[in-house]
Write a protein that holds these residues in place. Structure first.
Motif, mmCIF file in Angstrom:
data_model
loop_
_atom_site.group_PDB
_atom_site.id
_atom_site.type_symbol
_atom_site.label_atom_id
_atom_site.label_comp_id
_atom_site.label_asym_id
_atom_site.label_seq_id
_atom_site.Cartn_x
_atom_site.Cartn_y
_atom_site.Cartn_z
ATOM 1 N N ILE A 388 0.816 -1.225 0.000
ATOM 2 C CA ILE A 388 0.000 0.000 0.000
ATOM 3 C C ILE A 388 0.854 1.283 0.000
ATOM 4 O O ILE A 388 0.396 2.329 0.402
ATOM 5 C CB ILE A 388 -0.997 0.014 1.188
ATOM 6 C CG1 ILE A 388 -0.281 0.062 2.540
ATOM 7 C CG2 ILE A 388 -1.937 -1.165 1.133
ATOM 8 C CD1 ILE A 388 -1.210 0.499 3.674
ATOM 9 N N LYS A 389 2.090 1.182 -0.450
ATOM 10 C CA LYS A 389 2.957 2.363 -0.432
ATOM 11 C C LYS A 389 4.022 2.307 -1.519
ATOM 12 O O LYS A 389 4.527 1.236 -1.830
ATOM 13 C CB LYS A 389 3.630 2.431 0.942
ATOM 14 C CG LYS A 389 4.821 3.316 1.011
ATOM 15 C CD LYS A 389 5.862 2.838 2.005
ATOM 16 C CE LYS A 389 6.858 1.897 1.382
ATOM 17 N NZ LYS A 389 7.897 1.459 2.323
ATOM 18 N N ILE A 390 4.339 3.470 -2.085
ATOM 19 C CA ILE A 390 5.521 3.576 -2.949
ATOM 20 C C ILE A 390 6.356 4.718 -2.401
ATOM 21 O O ILE A 390 5.826 5.809 -2.177
ATOM 22 C CB ILE A 390 5.146 3.894 -4.413
ATOM 23 C CG1 ILE A 390 4.133 2.876 -4.932
ATOM 24 C CG2 ILE A 390 6.385 3.901 -5.305
ATOM 25 C CD1 ILE A 390 3.416 3.345 -6.172
ATOM 26 N N SER A 391 7.634 4.468 -2.155
ATOM 27 C CA SER A 391 8.523 5.524 -1.664
ATOM 28 C C SER A 391 9.625 5.766 -2.677
ATOM 29 O O SER A 391 10.125 4.818 -3.285
ATOM 30 C CB SER A 391 9.206 5.108 -0.355
ATOM 31 O OG SER A 391 8.259 4.835 0.633
ATOM 32 N N VAL A 392 10.003 7.034 -2.824
ATOM 33 C CA VAL A 392 11.162 7.358 -3.649
ATOM 34 C C VAL A 392 12.110 8.228 -2.844
ATOM 35 O O VAL A 392 11.679 8.992 -1.979
ATOM 36 C CB VAL A 392 10.766 8.112 -4.949
ATOM 37 C CG1 VAL A 392 9.939 7.242 -5.870
ATOM 38 C CG2 VAL A 392 10.056 9.424 -4.654
ATOM 39 N N LEU A 393 13.379 8.085 -3.153
ATOM 40 C CA LEU A 393 14.388 8.924 -2.517
ATOM 41 C C LEU A 393 14.815 9.968 -3.532
ATOM 42 O O LEU A 393 15.173 9.627 -4.668
ATOM 43 C CB LEU A 393 15.587 8.063 -2.103
ATOM 44 C CG LEU A 393 16.552 8.739 -1.146
ATOM 45 C CD1 LEU A 393 15.928 8.827 0.246
ATOM 46 C CD2 LEU A 393 17.862 7.962 -1.068
ATOM 47 N N ILE A 394 14.749 11.249 -3.136
ATOM 48 C CA ILE A 394 15.119 12.338 -4.054
ATOM 49 C C ILE A 394 15.992 13.348 -3.293
ATOM 50 O O ILE A 394 16.140 13.241 -2.073
ATOM 51 C CB ILE A 394 13.864 13.051 -4.628
ATOM 52 C CG1 ILE A 394 13.029 13.659 -3.491
ATOM 53 C CG2 ILE A 394 13.013 12.103 -5.450
ATOM 54 C CD1 ILE A 394 11.877 14.536 -3.980
ATOM 55 N N ASP A 395 16.504 14.345 -4.003
ATOM 56 C CA ASP A 395 17.270 15.398 -3.315
ATOM 57 C C ASP A 395 16.337 16.175 -2.393
ATOM 58 O O ASP A 395 15.210 16.492 -2.784
ATOM 59 C CB ASP A 395 17.876 16.371 -4.346
ATOM 60 C CG ASP A 395 19.034 15.733 -5.087
ATOM 61 O OD1 ASP A 395 19.544 14.704 -4.605
ATOM 62 O OD2 ASP A 395 19.403 16.243 -6.165
ATOM 63 N N SER A 396 16.824 16.524 -1.204
ATOM 64 C CA SER A 396 15.922 17.194 -0.264
ATOM 65 C C SER A 396 15.476 18.568 -0.754
ATOM 66 O O SER A 396 14.381 19.004 -0.440
ATOM 67 C CB SER A 396 16.535 17.263 1.136
ATOM 68 O OG SER A 396 17.831 17.771 1.054
#
Ligand code: ADP
Ligand code: ASP
Ligand code: MG
Length: 416
Positions: A388-396
């Motif tokens: 039930i979730k999608i996470s992405v890591l990006i520049d803050s």
């Protein structure tokens, strides 16, 4: 007559004026004939001040370390003050009230100082006092470890104190009073487009909390779900109102209309670590992650990719920014054992998560996320998913823009 547990967070007890305002909420429940326990946090900013003092004295961050026994004795003092102040204020208004420290209830924990888990609560005495019309004002965030020393439950732990108490008292509801009037489609501090969610399932709230929505501590939601505690989030900054609804956290089948995506949650407390040129042999990933686990460092978003050099791999993961220094320390030991080439660490990253139970049955949520970020020129470093979730890591630097863009892309400003 119902048993009610109410919890007031730091901003809701920030000074005597706010404590008096909190007392007005408690009075309303008492006057309605309910038995009431009130769990309080330390005054806003106080726990941070105490943590900084322990830092200076040489206890850098919670871990399984003897120094954290004293860390807990220090940082638990904030709640001792607010619980007694609220009890005094109530007494001065003609109510019977007393403060209870964690060890007096007794709220029992394990020995993991700084991030202890609750093992049991001896609620008989406090329950009797409440049923005899005395308001029980409980110091949140703290309990007593098997060694007899004070243990704290991790930052934000007063939520968990409140839910645990509600569970053992068989409370009819557990109302979490804070500085927002409910759980929103995203952190309302980030965009005016954020909307209050009337009802949210335990499962979604748990996912939101665990990916970084600060409004409830993750363990409090876990516990509410396991014990079916009726949990509400309400504002202590609005006038007491019997009709205030806030957000109810409940079973999925109590929610009539389910959105595909419920919320966008940013987490700025993230750091990315890449271990470069790890010899591609069985046991090396185990060596890295076992060492991190031994040091009680939580990790997330693991990616292994081929290194430019044949026979080597790169292993990336994310951890909490607060844990980064200890993670680097842990990996220095591993380098001697497995001989990887070097380490890269990046604090300027944020994790953005899209949460919604509707993802279980609807396709296209991920593609909307990736397309939206691509259209805005935001590069994705890492991806992780659950049911039930999608996470992405990006520049803050891009995080707030990403939150607003995704909020818009999923039509969350139309949630009522
Ligand atoms: P307390 O001190 O009362 O425990 P916290 O600061 O821990 O309060 O949690 C409340 C804060 O959580 C709000 O001020 C808000 O900025 C933040 N927050 C983050 N995500 C959300 C969300 N989805 N809905 C509501 N509040 C959120
Ligand atoms: N005072 C503690 C903290 O700031 C516990 C809490 O507020 O829930 O983390
Ligand atoms: Mg909190």
């Amino acid at each position: 007559m119902a048993r009610i547990v109410m919890k007031f967070g730091g901003t809701s007890v920030a000074n005597l004026e706010r404590i008096r305002a909190a007392a007005a909420f408690v009075r309303r429940e008492v006057e309605a004939g309910h038995s009431v326990a009130v769990v309080v946090s330390a005054m806003a900013g106080e726990t941070n001040r105490l943590v900084a003092l322990t830092d200076e004295a040489g206890a850098p961050a919670p871990a399984l370390d003897a120094r954290f026994v004293e860390y807990d004795a220090i940082v638990s003092s904030g709640e001792q003050v607010t619980s007694a102040l609220l009890a005094l204020v109530m007494q001065n208004q003609g109510f019977r009230a007393r403060s209870w420290q964690g060890w007096q209830i007794a709220l029992r924990t394990d020995e993991a100082h700084g991030r202890a888990r609750i093992s049991a609560i001896d609620a008989e005495q406090i329950g009797d006092a409440m049923d005899n019309g005395e308001v029980a004002v409980v110091a949140g965030f703290q309990g007593i470890a098997p060694s007899g020393r004070i243990a704290t439950l991790g930052r934000g732990g007063s939520d968990t104190s409140a839910v645990a108490l509600a569970a053992v008292l068989g409370a009819d509801r557990c109302d979490i009073y804070t500085d927002v009037d409910g759980v929103y489609t995203t952190d309302p501090r980030l965009t005016k487009q954020a909307r209050r969610i009337g009802k949210i399932s335990y499962e979604e709230m748990l996912e939101m909390a665990s990916v970084g929505a600060k409004v409830l501590q993750t363990r409090s939601v876990e516990m509410a779900m396991a014990h079916k505690v009726r949990l509400r989030v309400l504002s202590s900054f609005d006038a007491p109102d019997a009709n205030a609804i806030g957000t109810l956290i409940c079973d999925e089948d109590e929610i009539v209309e389910q959105n595909i995506v419920t919320a966008i949650t940013p987490d700025f407390n993230e750091a990315a670590v890449t271990v470069l040129a790890v010899p591609d042999e069985p046991g090396n990933a185990a060596a890295i992650f076992t060492k991190l686990a031994e040091m009680n460092i939580n990790i997330d978003m693991i990616v292994q990719s081929a290194s430019r050099e044949a026979g080597f791999a790169n292993i990336s993961f994310t951890t909490k920014e607060d844990d980064l220094d200890r993670a680097i320390e842990a990996l220095a030991d591993v380098q001697t054992a497995i001989g990887y080439k070097s380490l890269q660490a990046d604090r300027h990253v944020a994790k953005i998560s899209v949460v919604g139970v509707g993802m279980k049955s609807h396709a296209g949520v991920a593609s909307t996320m990736f397309r939206t970020l691509a259209e805005k020129g935001i590069n994705i470093h890492n991806i992780s998913t659950s049911e039930i979730k999608i996470s992405v890591l990006i520049d803050s630097d891009a995080a707030e823009y990403a939150v607003r863009s995704l909020h818009d892309a999923y039509g969350l400003d139309k949630v009522n």
